[in-house]
Design a protein around this motif. Structure first.
Motif, PDB file in Angstrom:
ATOM      1  N   ILE A 111       0.840  -1.204   0.000  1.00  0.00           N
ATOM      2  CA  ILE A 111       0.000   0.000   0.000  1.00  0.00           C
ATOM      3  C   ILE A 111       0.873   1.251   0.000  1.00  0.00           C
ATOM      4  N   GLY A 112       0.703   2.045  -1.048  1.00  0.00           N
ATOM      5  CA  GLY A 112       1.431   3.314  -1.169  1.00  0.00           C
ATOM      6  C   GLY A 112       0.534   4.468  -0.778  1.00  0.00           C
ATOM      7  N   GLU A 113       0.973   5.692  -1.130  1.00  0.00           N
ATOM      8  CA  GLU A 113       0.182   6.825  -0.642  1.00  0.00           C
ATOM      9  C   GLU A 113      -0.828   7.354  -1.665  1.00  0.00           C
ATOM     10  N   ALA A 114      -0.386   7.631  -2.867  1.00  0.00           N
ATOM     11  CA  ALA A 114      -1.303   8.206  -3.864  1.00  0.00           C
ATOM     12  C   ALA A 114      -0.662   8.073  -5.236  1.00  0.00           C
ATOM     13  N   PRO A 115      -1.475   8.047  -6.291  1.00  0.00           N
ATOM     14  CA  PRO A 115      -0.895   7.942  -7.634  1.00  0.00           C
ATOM     15  C   PRO A 115      -0.092   9.191  -7.998  1.00  0.00           C
ATOM     16  N   GLY A 116       0.931   8.995  -8.824  1.00  0.00           N
ATOM     17  CA  GLY A 116       1.687  10.110  -9.402  1.00  0.00           C
ATOM     18  C   GLY A 116       1.222  10.323 -10.841  1.00  0.00           C
ATOM     19  N   GLU A 118       2.436   9.326 -13.828  1.00  0.00           N
ATOM     20  CA  GLU A 118       2.375   8.139 -14.699  1.00  0.00           C
ATOM     21  C   GLU A 118       1.165   7.272 -14.365  1.00  0.00           C
ATOM     22  N   GLU A 119       0.957   7.120 -13.056  1.00  0.00           N
ATOM     23  CA  GLU A 119      -0.146   6.283 -12.593  1.00  0.00           C
ATOM     24  C   GLU A 119      -1.477   6.899 -13.027  1.00  0.00           C
ATOM     25  N   ASP A 120      -1.556   8.228 -12.938  1.00  0.00           N
ATOM     26  CA  ASP A 120      -2.780   8.921 -13.342  1.00  0.00           C
ATOM     27  C   ASP A 120      -3.017   8.718 -14.847  1.00  0.00           C
ATOM     28  N   ARG A 124      -3.182   2.979 -13.375  1.00  0.00           N
ATOM     29  CA  ARG A 124      -2.657   1.810 -12.637  1.00  0.00           C
ATOM     30  C   ARG A 124      -1.656   2.279 -11.579  1.00  0.00           C
ATOM     31  N   PRO A 125      -1.634   1.587 -10.410  1.00  0.00           N
ATOM     32  CA  PRO A 125      -0.728   2.028  -9.349  1.00  0.00           C
ATOM     33  C   PRO A 125       0.727   1.644  -9.644  1.00  0.00           C
ATOM     34  N   PHE A 126       1.631   2.428  -9.161  1.00  0.00           N
ATOM     35  CA  PHE A 126       3.063   2.107  -9.192  1.00  0.00           C
ATOM     36  C   PHE A 126       3.548   1.626 -10.562  1.00  0.00           C
ATOM     37  N   VAL A 127       3.414   2.511 -11.557  1.00  0.00           N
ATOM     38  CA  VAL A 127       3.950   2.179 -12.883  1.00  0.00           C
ATOM     39  C   VAL A 127       5.095   3.121 -13.284  1.00  0.00           C
ATOM     40  N   ALA A 151      -2.162  -1.218  -3.968  1.00  0.00           N
ATOM     41  CA  ALA A 151      -3.177  -0.147  -3.892  1.00  0.00           C
ATOM     42  C   ALA A 151      -2.570   1.063  -3.193  1.00  0.00           C
ATOM     43  N   ASN A 152      -3.322   2.126  -3.149  1.00  0.00           N
ATOM     44  CA  ASN A 152      -2.887   3.363  -2.495  1.00  0.00           C
ATOM     45  C   ASN A 152      -3.951   3.844  -1.517  1.00  0.00           C
ATOM     46  N   VAL A 153      -3.537   4.701  -0.607  1.00  0.00           N
ATOM     47  CA  VAL A 153      -4.506   5.293   0.322  1.00  0.00           C
ATOM     48  C   VAL A 153      -5.458   6.203  -0.463  1.00  0.00           C
ATOM     49  N   TYR A 232      10.052   1.911   4.062  1.00  0.00           N
ATOM     50  CA  TYR A 232      10.182   3.167   3.317  1.00  0.00           C
ATOM     51  C   TYR A 232       9.487   3.078   1.960  1.00  0.00           C
ATOM     52  N   HIS A 233       9.079   4.244   1.462  1.00  0.00           N
ATOM     53  CA  HIS A 233       8.498   4.323   0.125  1.00  0.00           C
ATOM     54  C   HIS A 233       9.627   4.188  -0.903  1.00  0.00           C
ATOM     55  N   PRO A 234       9.382   3.484  -2.037  1.00  0.00           N
ATOM     56  CA  PRO A 234      10.432   3.385  -3.058  1.00  0.00           C
ATOM     57  C   PRO A 234      10.929   4.757  -3.531  1.00  0.00           C
TER      58      PRO A 234
HETATM   59  N1  URA Z   1       3.643   6.497  -5.342  1.00  0.00           N
HETATM   60  C1  URA Z   1       2.619   5.936  -4.664  1.00  0.00           C
HETATM   61  O1  URA Z   1       2.538   6.065  -3.443  1.00  0.00           O
HETATM   62  N2  URA Z   1       1.723   5.264  -5.348  1.00  0.00           N
HETATM   63  C2  URA Z   1       1.788   5.083  -6.654  1.00  0.00           C
HETATM   64  O2  URA Z   1       0.907   4.420  -7.215  1.00  0.00           O
HETATM   65  C3  URA Z   1       2.869   5.650  -7.342  1.00  0.00           C
HETATM   66  C4  URA Z   1       3.781   6.356  -6.665  1.00  0.00           C
END
Ligand code: URA
Length: 271
Positions: A111-116, A118-120, A124-127, A151-153, A232-234
């Motif tokens: 679980i990440g925080e929010a789309p950036g 690219e994701e928007d 899709r999450p984390f692309v 997924a993201n928050v 940590y977040h990537p």
């Molecule tokens: N960072 C996030 O937390 N979520 C994503 O989907 C992409 C980057």
């Protein structure tokens, strides 16, 4: 060799040897007595000693009760999210809703925080770059992105990729909590502080939270304790790609793997 060249050479060697350059590797102290040196010997960083469990009581606010629907529970939840549009109550920079994806019955959820951006664009999450690093982390665990759920928050991109506010988290987290309940993973790895704080209902720092097991219970009817391993977040790792940070993340992932009975991808085992 200057320090930068040495770092690049070491990362290249790690990638060649392991196929996962984020796994932190250190030069072994030297050849065993009587053995001739045969070039660089890399060994996996030792996992950090186990840290005591943090006991946090999470009190997720329930999302509105499910409306009757024909689709799967996940489709119904997504439709409800789209109808409720909690993100319409705050400012976003989104063109799509990034719901989440992966094995709908995954044992492991990230679980990440929010789309950036690219994701928007892709929905899709984390692309983006963080996603590429996350995929390396997942591969090092002996898994693939299709076998986990990501997924993201927040499901919509914040302006300038800002950190979600507590109000945004309050409005959106109930849908994530239900999403977790539907997937029903055995382990959740939270990526970055906002995700850890949202799930664990805490304001603790990352240095306190990471590397320690905590627990999250999704709302009824899914309620059951799920192990949470904050790390940590990537994106943080990309900004600060030090052996020390990689070792910390790898150590956190090893704890998640241990709980799931997973072995590292072949070649990643300590040499
Ligand atoms: N960072 C996030 O937390 N979520 C994503 O989907 C992409 C980057």
């Amino acid at each position: 060799m200057n320090p930068l060249t040495r770092l690049v050479a070491r990362d290249a060697a790690t990638s060649r040897l392991l196929g996962a350059d984020f796994v932190p590797m250190y030069r072994a102290r030297g050849p065993a007595p009587g053995l001739a040196p045969v070039g660089p010997v890399l060994v996996e960083a030792k996992p950090e000693p186990a840290r005591p469990e943090v006991v946090v009581v999470s009190r997720p606010e329930p999302a509105r009760p499910p409306a009757p629907g024909m689709g799967s529970a996940m489709d119904d939840l997504r439709a409800r999210y789209e109808r409720d549009a909690p993100h319409s109550k705050f400012i976003t920079a989104h063109t799509s809703i990034v719901w989440g994806e992966g094995d709908p019955k995954a044992r492991l959820m990230f679980i990440g925080e929010a789309p950036g951006a690219e994701e928007d664009r892709c929905g899709r999450p984390f692309v983006g770059r963080s996603g590429q690093l996350l995929e390396k982390m997942i591969a090092a665990m002996g898994l693939s992105r299709e076998r986990v759920y990501i997924a993201n928050v927040l499901k919509t991109r914040p302006p300038d990729n800002a950190t979600p506010t507590s109000e945004e988290v309050r409005l959106c987290a109930p849908y994530l909590f239900e999403q977790i309940g539907i997937v029903g993973p055995e382990v959740i790895v939270t990526l970055g502080l906002p995700a850890a704080r949202a799930l664990l209902n805490t304001t603790d720092s990352m240095s306190h939270l990471r590397g320690r097991w905590a627990s999250f219970s999704p709302p009824s009817p899914y309620a059951r304790a799920i192990g949470v391993m904050p790390t940590y977040h990537p994106a943080f790792l990309l900004r600060s790609y030090t052996a020390e940070n990689r070792a910390k993340v790898w150590s956190d992932l090893r704890l998640a793997m241990e709980r799931l009975g997973l072995k590292p991808a072949s070649g990643n085992a300590p040499g």
